[in-house]
Motif scaffolding. Structure first.
Motif, PDB file in Angstrom:
ATOM      1  N   HIS A 148       0.819  -1.210   0.000  1.00  0.00           N
ATOM      2  CA  HIS A 148       0.000   0.000   0.000  1.00  0.00           C
ATOM      3  C   HIS A 148       0.856   1.265   0.000  1.00  0.00           C
ATOM      4  CE1 HIS A 148      -3.854  -2.034   1.762  1.00  0.00           C
ATOM      5  NE2 HIS A 148      -3.692  -2.253   0.479  1.00  0.00           N
ATOM      6  N   VAL A 149       1.936   1.269   0.779  1.00  0.00           N
ATOM      7  CA  VAL A 149       2.671   2.516   0.978  1.00  0.00           C
ATOM      8  C   VAL A 149       3.872   2.699   0.048  1.00  0.00           C
ATOM      9  CG1 VAL A 149       1.959   2.616   3.406  1.00  0.00           C
ATOM     10  CG2 VAL A 149       4.179   1.618   2.826  1.00  0.00           C
ATOM     11  N   GLN A 150       4.511   1.594  -0.394  1.00  0.00           N
ATOM     12  CA  GLN A 150       5.784   1.751  -1.091  1.00  0.00           C
ATOM     13  C   GLN A 150       5.639   2.400  -2.461  1.00  0.00           C
ATOM     14  OE1 GLN A 150       7.222  -0.474  -3.793  1.00  0.00           O
ATOM     15  NE2 GLN A 150       5.193  -1.272  -4.266  1.00  0.00           N
ATOM     16  N   SER A 151       4.435   2.370  -3.041  1.00  0.00           N
ATOM     17  CA  SER A 151       4.272   2.990  -4.359  1.00  0.00           C
ATOM     18  C   SER A 151       4.327   4.524  -4.283  1.00  0.00           C
ATOM     19  CB  SER A 151       2.958   2.547  -5.006  1.00  0.00           C
ATOM     20  OG  SER A 151       1.867   2.871  -4.188  1.00  0.00           O
ATOM     21  N   ALA A 152       4.227   5.075  -3.078  1.00  0.00           N
ATOM     22  CA  ALA A 152       4.366   6.529  -2.930  1.00  0.00           C
ATOM     23  C   ALA A 152       5.821   6.958  -3.040  1.00  0.00           C
ATOM     24  CB  ALA A 152       3.801   6.981  -1.580  1.00  0.00           C
ATOM     25  N   VAL A 153       6.728   5.983  -2.935  1.00  0.00           N
ATOM     26  CA  VAL A 153       8.159   6.288  -2.940  1.00  0.00           C
ATOM     27  C   VAL A 153       8.671   6.318  -4.373  1.00  0.00           C
ATOM     28  CG1 VAL A 153      10.430   5.525  -2.161  1.00  0.00           C
ATOM     29  CG2 VAL A 153       8.432   5.189  -0.690  1.00  0.00           C
ATOM     30  N   GLU A 154       9.287   7.424  -4.763  1.00  0.00           N
ATOM     31  CA  GLU A 154       9.877   7.540  -6.100  1.00  0.00           C
ATOM     32  C   GLU A 154      11.108   6.638  -6.193  1.00  0.00           C
ATOM     33  OE1 GLU A 154       8.648   9.062  -8.573  1.00  0.00           O
ATOM     34  OE2 GLU A 154       7.145  10.389  -7.685  1.00  0.00           O
ATOM     35  N   ARG A 155      11.296   6.027  -7.369  1.00  0.00           N
ATOM     36  CA  ARG A 155      12.447   5.130  -7.563  1.00  0.00           C
ATOM     37  C   ARG A 155      13.769   5.888  -7.459  1.00  0.00           C
ATOM     38  NH1 ARG A 155      11.815  -0.387  -7.125  1.00  0.00           N
ATOM     39  NH2 ARG A 155       9.701  -0.910  -7.756  1.00  0.00           N
ATOM     40  N   LYS A 195      -1.165  16.897  -1.381  1.00  0.00           N
ATOM     41  CA  LYS A 195      -1.368  18.276  -1.803  1.00  0.00           C
ATOM     42  C   LYS A 195      -2.245  18.264  -3.053  1.00  0.00           C
ATOM     43  CE  LYS A 195       3.186  19.853  -0.195  1.00  0.00           C
ATOM     44  NZ  LYS A 195       4.504  20.376  -0.617  1.00  0.00           N
ATOM     45  N   VAL A 196      -3.006  19.327  -3.247  1.00  0.00           N
ATOM     46  CA  VAL A 196      -3.801  19.444  -4.460  1.00  0.00           C
ATOM     47  C   VAL A 196      -3.104  20.418  -5.408  1.00  0.00           C
ATOM     48  CG1 VAL A 196      -5.962  18.898  -3.286  1.00  0.00           C
ATOM     49  CG2 VAL A 196      -5.264  21.290  -3.515  1.00  0.00           C
ATOM     50  N   ILE A 197      -3.503  20.409  -6.663  1.00  0.00           N
ATOM     51  CA  ILE A 197      -2.881  21.292  -7.646  1.00  0.00           C
ATOM     52  C   ILE A 197      -3.356  22.717  -7.407  1.00  0.00           C
ATOM     53  CG2 ILE A 197      -2.756  21.855 -10.111  1.00  0.00           C
ATOM     54  CD1 ILE A 197      -2.950  18.840 -10.666  1.00  0.00           C
ATOM     55  N   ASP A 198      -2.395  23.604  -7.255  1.00  0.00           N
ATOM     56  CA  ASP A 198      -2.701  25.006  -6.980  1.00  0.00           C
ATOM     57  C   ASP A 198      -2.935  25.728  -8.308  1.00  0.00           C
ATOM     58  OD1 ASP A 198      -3.011  27.500  -5.933  1.00  0.00           O
ATOM     59  OD2 ASP A 198      -0.886  27.822  -5.481  1.00  0.00           O
ATOM     60  N   GLY A 199      -4.172  25.790  -8.715  1.00  0.00           N
ATOM     61  CA  GLY A 199      -4.518  26.423  -9.982  1.00  0.00           C
ATOM     62  C   GLY A 199      -6.021  26.457 -10.143  1.00  0.00           C
ATOM     63  N   ASN A 200      -6.489  27.140 -11.167  1.00  0.00           N
ATOM     64  CA  ASN A 200      -7.923  27.229 -11.439  1.00  0.00           C
ATOM     65  C   ASN A 200      -8.293  26.300 -12.583  1.00  0.00           C
ATOM     66  OD1 ASN A 200      -8.454  29.270  -9.479  1.00  0.00           O
ATOM     67  ND2 ASN A 200      -7.589  30.794 -10.879  1.00  0.00           N
ATOM     68  N   PHE A 201      -9.190  25.373 -12.300  1.00  0.00           N
ATOM     69  CA  PHE A 201      -9.667  24.488 -13.357  1.00  0.00           C
ATOM     70  C   PHE A 201     -10.528  25.315 -14.316  1.00  0.00           C
ATOM     71  CE2 PHE A 201     -11.898  20.808 -15.175  1.00  0.00           C
ATOM     72  CZ  PHE A 201     -10.847  19.910 -15.285  1.00  0.00           C
ATOM     73  N   LEU A 252       6.817  13.931  -0.496  1.00  0.00           N
ATOM     74  CA  LEU A 252       6.633  15.326  -0.087  1.00  0.00           C
ATOM     75  C   LEU A 252       5.352  15.952  -0.648  1.00  0.00           C
ATOM     76  CD1 LEU A 252      10.241  16.850  -0.186  1.00  0.00           C
ATOM     77  CD2 LEU A 252       8.996  15.852   1.741  1.00  0.00           C
ATOM     78  N   ASP A 253       4.821  15.398  -1.730  1.00  0.00           N
ATOM     79  CA  ASP A 253       3.539  15.874  -2.248  1.00  0.00           C
ATOM     80  C   ASP A 253       2.388  14.979  -1.804  1.00  0.00           C
ATOM     81  OD1 ASP A 253       4.488  18.106  -3.684  1.00  0.00           O
ATOM     82  OD2 ASP A 253       5.179  16.789  -5.293  1.00  0.00           O
ATOM     83  N   MET A 254       2.703  13.721  -1.513  1.00  0.00           N
ATOM     84  CA  MET A 254       1.693  12.745  -1.124  1.00  0.00           C
ATOM     85  C   MET A 254       2.259  11.848  -0.034  1.00  0.00           C
ATOM     86  SD  MET A 254      -0.125   9.912  -3.618  1.00  0.00           S
ATOM     87  CE  MET A 254       1.416   9.064  -3.945  1.00  0.00           C
ATOM     88  N   GLU A 255       1.397  11.489   0.899  1.00  0.00           N
ATOM     89  CA  GLU A 255       1.803  10.604   1.995  1.00  0.00           C
ATOM     90  C   GLU A 255       0.787   9.483   2.126  1.00  0.00           C
ATOM     91  OE1 GLU A 255       3.083  11.690   6.421  1.00  0.00           O
ATOM     92  OE2 GLU A 255       0.904  11.638   6.206  1.00  0.00           O
ATOM     93  N   ILE A 256       1.279   8.246   2.230  1.00  0.00           N
ATOM     94  CA  ILE A 256       0.393   7.097   2.461  1.00  0.00           C
ATOM     95  C   ILE A 256       0.788   6.454   3.790  1.00  0.00           C
ATOM     96  CG2 ILE A 256      -0.437   4.877   1.615  1.00  0.00           C
ATOM     97  CD1 ILE A 256       0.210   5.736  -1.197  1.00  0.00           C
ATOM     98  N   ILE A 257      -0.209   6.210   4.619  1.00  0.00           N
ATOM     99  CA  ILE A 257       0.000   5.573   5.922  1.00  0.00           C
ATOM    100  C   ILE A 257      -0.878   4.328   5.994  1.00  0.00           C
ATOM    101  CG2 ILE A 257      -0.256   5.837   8.425  1.00  0.00           C
ATOM    102  CD1 ILE A 257       0.134   8.836   8.071  1.00  0.00           C
ATOM    103  N   ASP A 258      -0.337   3.252   6.520  1.00  0.00           N
ATOM    104  CA  ASP A 258      -1.134   2.046   6.750  1.00  0.00           C
ATOM    105  C   ASP A 258      -0.663   1.417   8.050  1.00  0.00           C
ATOM    106  OD1 ASP A 258      -3.032   0.140   6.381  1.00  0.00           O
ATOM    107  OD2 ASP A 258      -2.087  -0.836   4.658  1.00  0.00           O
TER     108      ASP A 258
END
Length: 372
Positions: A16-23, A241-247, A49-55
């Motif tokens: 669940h969590v390791q896919s958040a880690v960049e290679r 984090k969400v994308i900081d912009g106007n859709f 740093l942009d996304m965190e997964i905890i299990d």
């Protein structure tokens, strides 16, 4: 830290969590997973740093503690251990490595201090909004194919999740577009969602949330703020984090007056498009559609590979006209149609087409024609 845990439980949580880690990471700590053992629980945290997964999962904790270890290496080790094995994890100050042992297998992994591991704050998030897992899966699956991958228009690189009032009822709506096609799916707004800000959920976060939904229960708790979104799936949680912009104002591009309505067998149409597109130029993948009363003629011309033509019966009784579409975009939309028939609503030859699923009134697709 010292504990024993079942291999299956350890593998599931690490998966669940390791896919958040960049290679590839320039910051060593971001290649690690944070292991926190306390009482009868082992908690895993990973972040880019942009996304965190905890299990978290149950474990027999003999000595509580925290340490970080290489996420992908640990996952591969556990994946290759025998099924049904009990895995022991131990770290003492005397040996600056994490010991992983199961049966006759023993591994020593380098570690970094838990105190250096970045933790994502969840301040400012709204109250929990309970969303049915099946409904959220539907919103994601019906729309994510249209998320843009073009980095210059970064505000299109995510799924726009927001509430709207339409026809006197409030809806939770997901919209994605790359400027060439648009996908919209909605559901009745869950309780507590009124007043929540609309957010653009990044493409990677959408993919990870969709993957975690496979192991979720019946509902997922959603929390949003102007800067972050959080999904809670039982023991697991994803904060991003969400994308900081106007859709963009997508409502403007949804056709309202397309009065040329064509009904076609969705599977037959998709197979015909796929066949004629075999010889299309890869860059444009253009399929010419000549729509006449009772039939549609699909044509692809390629100066090098030749020509393909296929004719299909359709339910259409209006004036004859022609227009072209990207074959890949047509197939992406037909993949989302759940019923036997697809409903196409056309305006003029250069106007966007509206595609509907007669079995699901809460989805809409818009396709821009090619100018060839």
């Amino acid at each position: 830290m010292k504990l024993t845990i079942e291999r299956a439980a350890l593998l599931k949580a690490l998966g669940h969590v390791q896919s958040a880690v960049e290679r590839r990471n320039t910051i060593p700590i971001l290649s690690n997973v944070l292991l926190s053992a306390d009482r009868d629980r082992l908690t895993f945290s990973a972040t880019d740093l942009d996304m965190e997964i905890i299990d978290e999962t149950l474990a027999q904790v003999d000595q509580p503690g925290q340490i970080t270890a290489p996420a992908h290496t640990l996952y591969e080790i556990v994946r290759k251990l025998p099924e049904g094995a009990d895995v022991s994890l131990s770290f003492t100050g005397e040996d600056p490595r994490l010991t992983v042992a199961a049966g006759r297998s023993r591994f020593n992994l380098p570690v970094l201090p838990a105190g250096d591991f970045p933790v994502m704050s969840s301040e400012g998030l709204s109250g929990r909004i309970g969303v049915d897992v099946g409904d959220l899966i539907r919103l994601i699956d019906k729309t994510r194919f249209a998320i843009s991958t073009e980095e210059t228009r970064y505000y299109l690189n995510g799924l726009y999740l927001h509430t709207v009032v339409e026809g006197g009822s409030q809806k939770l709506r997901a919209v994605a577009t790359d400027g060439h096609r648009l996908a919209l799916a909605e559901m009745a707004a869950p309780e507590g969602s009124a007043g929540a800000p609309g957010v653009i959920v990044p493409r990677k976060t959408v993919s990870e949330a969709r993957r975690l939904l496979e192991d979720a229960g019946e509902t997922v708790d959603l929390q949003v703020s102007a800067q972050k979104v959080r999904f809670e799936f039982g023991g697991a949680a994803l904060t991003s984090k969400v994308i900081d912009g106007n859709f963009p104002d997508y409502v403007r591009v949804i056709p309202r007056d397309n009065d040329r309505v064509m009904m076609v067998d969705n599977k037959l149409f998709a197979k015909a498009v796929d066949r004629v597109a075999t010889i299309s130029a890869e860059k444009s993948r253009s399929v010419r559609m000549a729509i006449e009363p009772g039939r549609i003629i699909l044509t692809v011309r390629n100066m090098e590979a030749g020509q393909a033509v296929e004719e299909l019966e359709v339910d259409y009784g209006g004036e004859s006209f022609e227009l072209s579409f990207n074959a890949r975009y047509l197939l992406d939309v037909t993949d989302q149609i759940g019923g036997e028939l697809a409903e196409f609503r056309f305006g003029g030859p250069n106007d966007p087409a509206l595609v509907l699923d007669p079995t699901d009134p809460d989805v809409r697709y818009v396709l821009m024609p090619l100018r060839v």
